[in-house]
Design a protein around this motif. Structure first.
Motif, PDB file in Angstrom:
ATOM      1  N   GLY A   8      33.165  38.192  60.439  1.00  0.00           N
ATOM      2  CA  GLY A   8      33.589  39.078  58.629  1.00  0.00           C
ATOM      3  C   GLY A   8      35.084  39.447  58.618  1.00  0.00           C
ATOM      4  N   GLN A   9      35.045  39.935  57.149  1.00  0.00           N
ATOM      5  CA  GLN A   9      36.954  39.315  57.007  1.00  0.00           C
ATOM      6  C   GLN A   9      37.130  41.113  57.992  1.00  0.00           C
ATOM      7  OE1 GLN A   9      37.867  38.056  54.383  1.00  0.00           O
ATOM      8  NE2 GLN A   9      39.606  39.126  54.996  1.00  0.00           N
ATOM      9  N   HIS A  10      36.699  41.838  58.051  1.00  0.00           N
ATOM     10  CA  HIS A  10      37.344  43.470  59.517  1.00  0.00           C
ATOM     11  C   HIS A  10      38.269  42.219  60.772  1.00  0.00           C
ATOM     12  CE1 HIS A  10      33.715  42.713  60.661  1.00  0.00           C
ATOM     13  NE2 HIS A  10      33.958  43.557  61.885  1.00  0.00           N
ATOM     14  N   LYS A  34      38.793  38.930  60.286  1.00  0.00           N
ATOM     15  CA  LYS A  34      39.977  38.389  59.998  1.00  0.00           C
ATOM     16  C   LYS A  34      41.013  39.528  60.428  1.00  0.00           C
ATOM     17  CE  LYS A  34      36.958  34.369  58.015  1.00  0.00           C
ATOM     18  NZ  LYS A  34      36.013  34.143  57.155  1.00  0.00           N
ATOM     19  N   ASN A  35      40.954  40.321  59.056  1.00  0.00           N
ATOM     20  CA  ASN A  35      42.411  41.188  58.816  1.00  0.00           C
ATOM     21  C   ASN A  35      42.638  41.408  59.883  1.00  0.00           C
ATOM     22  OD1 ASN A  35      42.507  41.346  56.368  1.00  0.00           O
ATOM     23  ND2 ASN A  35      40.695  42.973  56.271  1.00  0.00           N
ATOM     24  N   TYR A  36      41.903  42.285  60.862  1.00  0.00           N
ATOM     25  CA  TYR A  36      42.072  42.701  62.614  1.00  0.00           C
ATOM     26  C   TYR A  36      43.608  41.673  63.361  1.00  0.00           C
ATOM     27  CZ  TYR A  36      42.480  43.793  67.355  1.00  0.00           C
ATOM     28  OH  TYR A  36      43.081  44.276  68.686  1.00  0.00           O
ATOM     29  N   ASP A  45      45.057  39.317  62.199  1.00  0.00           N
ATOM     30  CA  ASP A  45      46.294  39.037  61.229  1.00  0.00           C
ATOM     31  C   ASP A  45      47.170  40.051  62.027  1.00  0.00           C
ATOM     32  OD1 ASP A  45      45.385  36.450  60.552  1.00  0.00           O
ATOM     33  OD2 ASP A  45      44.529  37.571  58.432  1.00  0.00           O
ATOM     34  N   LYS A  57      39.457  51.517  63.878  1.00  0.00           N
ATOM     35  CA  LYS A  57      40.291  51.383  62.776  1.00  0.00           C
ATOM     36  C   LYS A  57      41.466  51.672  62.719  1.00  0.00           C
ATOM     37  CE  LYS A  57      35.609  52.024  59.798  1.00  0.00           C
ATOM     38  NZ  LYS A  57      35.338  52.229  58.371  1.00  0.00           N
TER      39      LYS A  57
END
Length: 151
Positions: A28-30, A32-34, A36, A67
């Motif tokens: 999920g996008q979460h 991928k963001n993490y 990065d 988070k």
């Protein structure tokens, strides 16, 4: 860094880990963001996404995590998700309980918060089993918290 429960291995998400396993797990996008953010700040390791792996099959069955690092009030927010085909086996409760213990082992965490939509009965049961306390309702989201015991 690796956590173990009766049925699960819980490993922090890293690019190295993902490159070492073949998986159909949806990133999920979460995640991928993490990854990065972790690339920019390696001290985030442990304060983001962790993978939940079923010991018996060595399959990723979900992801859980925080988070971000503890804030100035020594609080972190936990979130979690287990793939539908692995739900109702107690994995969310087992994994989140172990991650909460890991967080409270750190001296800079005194409170863990969570939120879930008010009609998510499964998530509500998980948070209740973990002895989290309902502390509010905002925009159809139930707010929860658990404070570190002074034992």
């Amino acid at each position: 860094m690796e956590l173990h429960t009766k049925n699960l291995k819980i490993l922090p998400c890293t690019k190295q880990f993902l490159s070492s396993v073949s998986t159909n797990y949806p990133l999920g996008q979460h995640i991928k963001n993490y990854l990065d953010e972790l690339n920019k700040d390696p001290s985030l390791l442990g304060w983001g996404v962790w993978f939940v792996i079923e010991k018996e099959t060595n399959q990723i069955v979900g992801d859980i995590g925080f988070k971000g690092k503890p804030n100035l009030e020594n609080t972190v927010e936990v979130g979690y998700g287990i793939l539908p085909s692995f739900q109702n086996k107690g994995y969310a409760t087992e994994a989140v309980r172990e991650l909460l213990n890991w967080a409270f082992f750190n001296s800079n965490v005194t409170k863990i918060v969570a939120e879930c939509i008010e009609d998510n009965d499964s998530s509500i049961r998980v948070l209740e089993k973990l002895n989290m306390e309902k502390v509010g309702l905002q925009n159809h989201m139930i707010k929860w918290q658990l404070e570190k015991s002074s034992e």
